[in-house]
Design a protein around this motif. Structure first.
Motif, PDB file in Angstrom:
ATOM      1  N   LYS A 218     -28.752  38.545 -30.840  1.00 18.04           N
ATOM      2  CA  LYS A 218     -28.824  37.178 -30.301  1.00 18.04           C
ATOM      3  C   LYS A 218     -27.644  36.875 -29.389  1.00 18.04           C
ATOM      4  O   LYS A 218     -27.813  36.411 -28.259  1.00 18.04           O
ATOM      5  CB  LYS A 218     -28.829  36.148 -31.443  1.00 18.04           C
ATOM      6  N   THR A 219     -26.441  37.150 -29.903  1.00 13.99           N
ATOM      7  CA  THR A 219     -25.247  36.835 -29.115  1.00 13.99           C
ATOM      8  C   THR A 219     -25.229  37.647 -27.824  1.00 13.99           C
ATOM      9  O   THR A 219     -24.888  37.138 -26.757  1.00 13.99           O
ATOM     10  CB  THR A 219     -23.986  37.108 -29.947  1.00 13.99           C
ATOM     11  N   THR A 220     -25.614  38.912 -27.928  1.00 17.30           N
ATOM     12  CA  THR A 220     -25.654  39.762 -26.745  1.00 17.30           C
ATOM     13  C   THR A 220     -26.563  39.169 -25.678  1.00 17.30           C
ATOM     14  O   THR A 220     -26.215  39.092 -24.499  1.00 17.30           O
ATOM     15  CB  THR A 220     -26.138  41.171 -27.135  1.00 17.30           C
TER      16      THR A 220
ATOM     17  N   PHE B 176     -19.458  27.584 -27.704  1.00 20.33           N
ATOM     18  CA  PHE B 176     -19.134  28.802 -28.429  1.00 20.33           C
ATOM     19  C   PHE B 176     -19.244  28.602 -29.938  1.00 20.33           C
ATOM     20  O   PHE B 176     -19.164  27.485 -30.437  1.00 20.33           O
ATOM     21  CB  PHE B 176     -17.725  29.261 -28.068  1.00 20.33           C
ATOM     22  N   GLN B 177     -19.420  29.725 -30.628  1.00 22.43           N
ATOM     23  CA  GLN B 177     -19.599  29.673 -32.078  1.00 22.43           C
ATOM     24  C   GLN B 177     -18.444  28.932 -32.744  1.00 22.43           C
ATOM     25  O   GLN B 177     -18.653  28.108 -33.610  1.00 22.43           O
ATOM     26  CB  GLN B 177     -19.710  31.090 -32.634  1.00 22.43           C
ATOM     27  N   HIS B 178     -17.214  29.231 -32.315  1.00 22.51           N
ATOM     28  CA  HIS B 178     -16.070  28.505 -32.879  1.00 22.51           C
ATOM     29  C   HIS B 178     -15.567  27.466 -31.889  1.00 22.51           C
ATOM     30  O   HIS B 178     -14.379  27.150 -31.862  1.00 22.51           O
ATOM     31  CB  HIS B 178     -14.995  29.485 -33.323  1.00 22.51           C
TER      32      HIS B 178
ATOM     33  N   LEU C 227     -26.161  27.528 -26.746  1.00 13.98           N
ATOM     34  CA  LEU C 227     -25.410  27.226 -27.968  1.00 13.98           C
ATOM     35  C   LEU C 227     -25.488  28.417 -28.912  1.00 13.98           C
ATOM     36  O   LEU C 227     -26.583  28.846 -29.291  1.00 13.98           O
ATOM     37  CB  LEU C 227     -25.965  25.975 -28.659  1.00 13.98           C
ATOM     38  N   ASP C 228     -24.328  28.980 -29.276  1.00 14.10           N
ATOM     39  CA  ASP C 228     -24.279  30.162 -30.133  1.00 14.10           C
ATOM     40  C   ASP C 228     -23.905  29.745 -31.556  1.00 14.10           C
ATOM     41  O   ASP C 228     -22.734  29.577 -31.862  1.00 14.10           O
ATOM     42  CB  ASP C 228     -23.250  31.159 -29.586  1.00 14.10           C
ATOM     43  N   GLU C 229     -24.892  29.571 -32.402  1.00 12.08           N
ATOM     44  CA  GLU C 229     -24.685  29.154 -33.789  1.00 12.08           C
ATOM     45  C   GLU C 229     -23.585  28.111 -33.911  1.00 12.08           C
ATOM     46  O   GLU C 229     -22.620  28.290 -34.642  1.00 12.08           O
ATOM     47  CB  GLU C 229     -24.323  30.361 -34.664  1.00 12.08           C
ATOM     48  N   PRO C 230     -23.730  26.988 -33.197  1.00 17.13           N
ATOM     49  CA  PRO C 230     -22.619  26.038 -33.167  1.00 17.13           C
ATOM     50  C   PRO C 230     -22.421  25.331 -34.499  1.00 17.13           C
ATOM     51  O   PRO C 230     -21.374  24.740 -34.719  1.00 17.13           O
ATOM     52  CB  PRO C 230     -23.034  25.035 -32.087  1.00 17.13           C
TER      53      PRO C 230
END
Ligand SMILES: Nc1ncnc2c1ncn2[C@@H]1O[C@H](COP(=O)(O)OP(=O)(O)OP(=O)(O)O)[C@@H](O)[C@H]1O
Ligand SMILES: [Mg+2]
Lengths: 287, 367
Positions: free
Chosen positions: B45-47, B84-86, B160-163
């Motif tokens: 997913k992130t890729t 970003f995730q974080h 949105l990456d697993e926000p």
């Protein structure tokens, strides 16, 4: 019992530090300070006063030498930062695992030989019959031997070389702690590499920059070997002046006063630089 | 002009050395929709998202935003923004400077930046925090600042990456609704990745279920839930009782199967092409199973049996009953009806249960 015990533990833990502070730093400085306050008025007659300090300000050679030393040290610090930053950035951000360790070690290797040997190494490279001169003659750039030693350029080279590690280590440490996603977020929001450097990387690395600069500046200012060996007789380095007062002139009183002036003035310069750039020592050490 | 999708991927692939993380994925995201990519950890997913943002170059395939290929556009020029995730808020700047960062890079005037920052902060419900430091905000507030920082640039697509990954459960529930509201308010296309199915099901217009670098199925939440096309989707989205079985008779889509425990089942060939003798995976949703105290009520359902209550997992509206089949000891979980008709059920009681063959979805067993 437990309270007394913990206090005893604290004293025992602090003992080496206190011993070191008191015997090696505070006591000699008190001694030097007392010596620096005694003015020689006749043969074996002394008076207490600030005369020795006054000499520094009235004799242009002395404070010119100090100003030159400070100026050269500031330039050396700036140059070290300019060269060290890309190196540190490369080590911290662009390499991983083994190659990171290797590069870091390569920065350390020059420090496995003594400063004297390192400086002689530079002399071999830079002297009239040295490697650089011969190489340039071989290329035909110059047609007679040229002396690269005994000038400010040689001093500067030596100072930057000696200081590099002390700049690179704190920079690598702070840059290592910079989250890569902050840089990516910067690009994502449309920033150019330059504004990412200015607005994200440098503010983050500031504690490392400040502590690296302080250490390098102090080391350069207090360096004796490099300026004397690479700069020759006319290097006009303040530590050289102190040395000659103590050893050549046997004027311990003036030498001590110079020592204290070096301490005080360099602290003033560091303090002023911190104020000027809006940094504080607490912020630097706190991280 | 209006039907050009905001984002379009054509056979997009990414290979790391010997490992293919994303395998020829194609999809379109229409304008203004909320598109989720749902998949287990490590499925790529992130890729995929980083390729869309421009941080990673695809090995092959094409990527179009508003109909224009952006493959050779660097990330700082792409009309997409990423949360970003974080979150990656800049700790060296205050909230206002964070949100205004992108505008400053565009060379917008100071007064206008301030006006726009104030406006977008107000829209995410954080008016008046511009002068505070990043550390002084709560997790949910930081989340909204991160979204505001992107939205102020009016991107064509927001990634949105697993926000919500870093938030606690309660806040996550709240932010789900909040995110959906923000998306419809800004009317921007959202591409949202998550491994949490309830996030995807609640918020999305369209969901792609991803597994091992490919999209198994793209559809609405209801389609994925009621008509999963593959065994992976049936198992990953929603709860299901799973059986391994062998097809004993096939009549078009109607199948008769025999499980490893020897239960005879009637089911529907959801994947297609199952023949007698084939190994199959069978999925039955807990809420598709009907309960009764009388055998006669469930007898005609096609799949019927009696069971002993093993445990009652009471959780309000999501209560479940674990039954042990009286005939063969197989465990099966059943959703408790919310009418309270079975509230006096206790461990050890016997109940009758059954479900329709249409609710018994069969797929070819993998491997
Ligand atoms: N730079 C890389 N080099 C080699 N392999 C990589 C690289 N980046 C990712 N991978 C591999 O690609 C696969 C997919 O990674 P990715 O980060 O896209 O997963 P993900 O679906 O986002 O997982 P998660 O939900 O855990 O974040 C993983 O197996 C990972 O190991
Ligand atoms: Mg990921």
């Amino acid at each position: 019992m437990s309270k007394d015990g913990s206090r005893l533990g604290l004293i025992l833990l602090m003992a080496p530090l206190l011993l070191w502070l008191v015997t090696l730093i505070i006591l000699p400085h008190i001694g030097l300070f007392v010596v620096s306050l005694s003015e020689k008025v006749g043969v074996r007659t002394y008076e207490t006063g600030f005369g020795n300090y006054a000499v520094f300000f009235t004799e242009p050679l002395y404070w010119n030498t100090f100003a030159r030393t400070a100026y050269m040290s500031i330039m050396a610090t700036a140059l070290t930062l300019l060269i060290g930053f890309p190196v540190a950035y490369y080590i911290a951000k662009l390499t991983r695992g083994r190659s990171k360790t290797t590069l870091f070690l390569m920065c350390l290797i020059p420090f496995w030989v003594s400063e004297l040997v390192r400086t002689f190494g530079w002399m071999i490279l830079l002297r009239e019959t040295g490697v650089l001169s011969s190489f340039l003659q071989y290329l035909g750039v110059i047609n007679g031997p040229v002396e690269f030693l005994y000038n400010d350029f040689a001093i500067m080279t030596g100072l930057v070389y000696t200081s590099m590690l002390f700049m690179v280590v704190p920079l690598v440490t702070t840059l290592d702690s910079l989250d890569d996603s902050l840089i990516e977020a910067g690009y994502d929001l449309g920033a150019s590499s330059l504004s990412i450097l200015r607005e994200i990387i440098i503010p983050h690395a500031m504690p490392g920059i400040v502590s690296g600069c302080i250490v390098v500046f102090m080391l350069s200012l207090g360096n004796y070997l490099t300026p004397i060996l690479l700069g020759g007789k006319d290097s006009l380095w303040f530590t050289g002046l102190i040395y000659s007062q103590f050893i050549t002139r046997f004027n311990w009183e003036l030498g001590s006063a110079f020592g204290f002036l070096l301490l005080g003035l360099s602290s003033v310069i560091v303090f002023a630089a911190l104020k000027l750039t809006g940094q504080s020592l607490g912020k630097t050490m706190g991280r | 002009m209006t039907d050009v999708p905001d984002l379009e991927c054509r056979a997009l692939s990414k290979r790391f050395d010997s490992f293919e993380a994303v395998k020829a994925i194609s999809f379109e995201v229409p304008k203004g929709s909320f598109f989720s990519i749902l998949g287990p950890s490590g499925c790529g997913k992130t890729t995929l998202l980083r390729m869309i943002a421009g941080f990673q170059a695809p090995t092959s395939g094409d990527l179009r935003i508003k109909g224009r290929s952006v493959l050779d556009v660097p990330p700082n020029k792409r009309p997409v923004s990423m949360v970003f995730q974080h979150l990656a808020l800049f700790p060296m700047m205050n909230i206002g400077a964070n949100v205004g960062f992108g505008l400053r890079q565009r060379g917008v005037g100071k007064a206008q930046i301030k006006a726009q920052v104030d406006r977008v902060l107000e829209r995410v419900g954080l008016a008046g925090v511009a002068d505070r430091s990043v550390d002084s905000l709560s997790g949910g507030q930081k989340q909204r600042v991160a979204i505001a920082r992107c939205m102020v640039l009016e991107p064509d697509v927001l990634l949105l990456d697993e926000p919500l990954g870093a938030l606690d459960l309660k806040l996550r529930e709240h932010m789900k609704i909040e995110l959906k509201r923000l998306q419809s308010e800004f009317n921007t296309t959202f591409v949202y990745i998550t491994h949490d199915q309830s996030e995807a099901l609640v918020m999305s217009d369209q969901i792609a279920v991803m597994n091992r670098g490919v999209f198994e199925q793209i559809g609405t939440a209801k389609e994925l839930y009621y008509e999963p096309k593959t065994a992976f989707v049936a198992g990953f989205v929603g709860e299901a009782n799973k059986y391994r079985a062998k097809v004993s008779r096939a009549n078009g889509k109607q199948l008769e199967l025999l499980t490893e425990d020897g239960i005879a089942l009637h089911g529907l060939d959801a994947g297609g092409g199952l023949r007698p003798g084939d190994a199959a995976q069978v999925f039955v949703r807990p809420e598709a199973i009907r309960l009764s105290r009388r055998a006669a009520d469930t007898q005609d359902l096609g799949n019927a049996s009696a069971g002993v209550v093993d445990s009652v997992l009471f959780n309000g509206a999501n209560s479940q009953l674990i039954l042990r089949d009286a005939a063969n000891g197989a465990e099966i979980s059943v959703a408790l009806p919310q009418t309270g008709a079975f509230r006096d059920l206790n461990k050890g009681d016997t109940v009758y249960f059954g479900w329709e063959p249409e609710q018994t979805r069969c797929y070819r067993a993998e491997g």
